[in-house]
Design a protein around this motif. Structure first.
Motif, PDB file in Angstrom:
ATOM      1  N   LEU A  63      -5.101  20.038   2.563  1.00  0.00           N
ATOM      2  CA  LEU A  63      -3.871  20.151   3.339  1.00  0.00           C
ATOM      3  C   LEU A  63      -2.691  19.618   2.548  1.00  0.00           C
ATOM      4  N   GLU A  65       1.034  18.331   3.338  1.00  0.00           N
ATOM      5  CA  GLU A  65       1.908  17.910   4.448  1.00  0.00           C
ATOM      6  C   GLU A  65       3.365  18.135   4.046  1.00  0.00           C
ATOM      7  N   THR A  80       9.346  26.662   3.404  1.00  0.00           N
ATOM      8  CA  THR A  80       7.935  26.857   3.765  1.00  0.00           C
ATOM      9  C   THR A  80       7.324  28.032   3.012  1.00  0.00           C
ATOM     10  N   THR A  93      -4.161  24.496   3.176  1.00  0.00           N
ATOM     11  CA  THR A  93      -3.397  24.719   4.395  1.00  0.00           C
ATOM     12  C   THR A  93      -2.093  23.935   4.317  1.00  0.00           C
ATOM     13  N   GLY A  95       0.632  21.925   6.495  1.00  0.00           N
ATOM     14  CA  GLY A  95       0.954  21.292   7.773  1.00  0.00           C
ATOM     15  C   GLY A  95       2.422  20.910   7.796  1.00  0.00           C
ATOM     16  N   SER A  97       5.560  18.857   9.674  1.00  0.00           N
ATOM     17  CA  SER A  97       5.907  17.799  10.617  1.00  0.00           C
ATOM     18  C   SER A  97       7.391  17.475  10.476  1.00  0.00           C
ATOM     19  N   ARG A 116      -4.639  12.372   8.951  1.00  0.00           N
ATOM     20  CA  ARG A 116      -4.920  13.713   8.426  1.00  0.00           C
ATOM     21  C   ARG A 116      -5.389  13.681   6.980  1.00  0.00           C
ATOM     22  N   PRO A 118      -3.885  14.116   3.921  1.00  0.00           N
ATOM     23  CA  PRO A 118      -3.592  15.328   3.151  1.00  0.00           C
ATOM     24  C   PRO A 118      -3.775  15.115   1.650  1.00  0.00           C
TER      25      PRO A 118
END
Length: 340
Positions: A63, A65, A80, A93, A95, A97, A116, A118
């Motif tokens: 992940l 973040e 993004t 992935t 994530g 926030s 999490r 990451p």
């Protein structure tokens, strides 16, 4: 000097500090549920005696973040895209926030990140406070800053754009069209990007032998409303500007609205240059001339840098700066007679 053999275990640190092993574990792993006095005492013992890990740290999740200061407008979308492009190539992935202002909100965000676990964190625009930086470092979670608002601390890797050159280029474009009454709408004084763009504007005027008029420096906030207010004030001056350089596209749209309210036509009566090249600027009427920031490429570069950090690879440079470029559309033209 503490040697490897003399470093203490969690149980030994707990005994010296007079607390439970669970409390020491929370301090070692950057958890927040410990009083400041106890944390300080344990950290002092760690500094004095060291700590020998008995188990390997937990494996990071697949992940990345990505943390923003706000999820508004085109900016987060463009960022993004670049992060997701690189993450997809590495089966990671993304994530997303939001780090709200305030001590309790920051602590809550950080607790979530630590849970999490990451592979790394990319912080966009707004930086993290020193306590958050310390806890991420202690937890061995890599961090890269993207388009940081302030100068990165601790030599933290960062990716940005050529803001000074962008300000210089935007102003030169208006000068080359024949404008001499060129206004600027800045961003927040706290943002280094805003200051760099203003410095580029000043340099371009100075090199052209055009004095900087303080009345033509409008203080903005990178928001449409701020651009509207600053433009409206400057366009009502007796010797109004014939061109406005807005240091982001949102403020340029604010300048469009101010011109419309005063009966000015763009670009016939007023030229406008933005900064960012967000998709919405292409659909403005007329389409906006702007300085393109390569947001997607910046985000991709930050993600690649982060993954190298996560793999323990050395970084050839701690700061990567990508070039900006002028995109000429229909919002700029040679000046006409001042509006009466």
């Amino acid at each position: 000097m503490t040697t490897e053999s003399s470093r203490l275990t969690i149980a030994q640190l707990a005994e010296l500090a007079g607390v439970s092993t669970a409390t020491v574990s929370k301090v070692v792993n950057g958890r927040s549920e410990v009083s400041s006095e106890t944390r300080a005492a344990v950290e002092e013992l760690i500094r004095r005696h060291g700590y020998r890990r008995q188990r390997r740290r937990s494996t990071p999740t697949a992940l990345v973040e990505l943390v923003f200061h706000a999820l508004e407008g085109d900016y987060p979308v463009e960022i993004t895209k670049g992060v997701a492009e690189v993450a997809r190539e590495h089966d990671l992935t993304v994530g997303i926030s939001v780090l709200r202002r305030g001590h309790s909100a920051a602590d809550a965000w950080l607790e979530g990140v630590l849970r999490r676990r990451p592979s790394g964190v990319i912080a966009v625009f707004s930086g993290l406070a020193e306590p958050q930086l310390e806890r991420l470092a202690r937890s061995e979670i890599p961090l890269v800053l993207l388009d940081p608002a302030d100068a990165p601390a601790r030599d933290i890797p960062s990716v940005g754009a050529g803001n000074w050159n962008g300000g210089l280029t935007a102003t030169r474009h208006l000068l080359e069209l024949g404008h001499r009454r060129i206004a600027i709408i800045t961003g927040p004084d706290s943002a280094l990007s805003s200051r760099a763009r203003l410095d580029g504007y000043r340099t371009a005027l100075d090199m052209a032998g055009v004095p900087v008029d303080p009345e033509l420096i409008g203080r903005g906030d990178f928001l449409i409303e701020g651009g509207l207010a600053a433009s409206h004030r400057m366009l009502r001056l007796p010797d109004r500007p014939t061109a406005i350089f807005a240091t982001n596209d949102g403020q340029a749209i604010g300048a469009y609205h101010a011109a419309h309210r005063l009966g000015l036509r763009i670009p016939d009566d007023l030229s406008v240059v933005g900064f960012d090249d967000m998709p919405s600027g292409r659909w403005a009427i007329p389409p906006l001339t702007t300085i393109r920031q390569p947001f997607t490429e910046m985000a991709a570069a930050a993600t690649s840098m982060l993954l190298k950090l996560a793999q323990g690879e050395p970084q050839p440079q701690s700061r990567v700066e990508l070039a900006t470029e002028l995109v000429v559309r229909e919002s700029t033209a040679p000046p006409t007679l001042p509006f009466a």
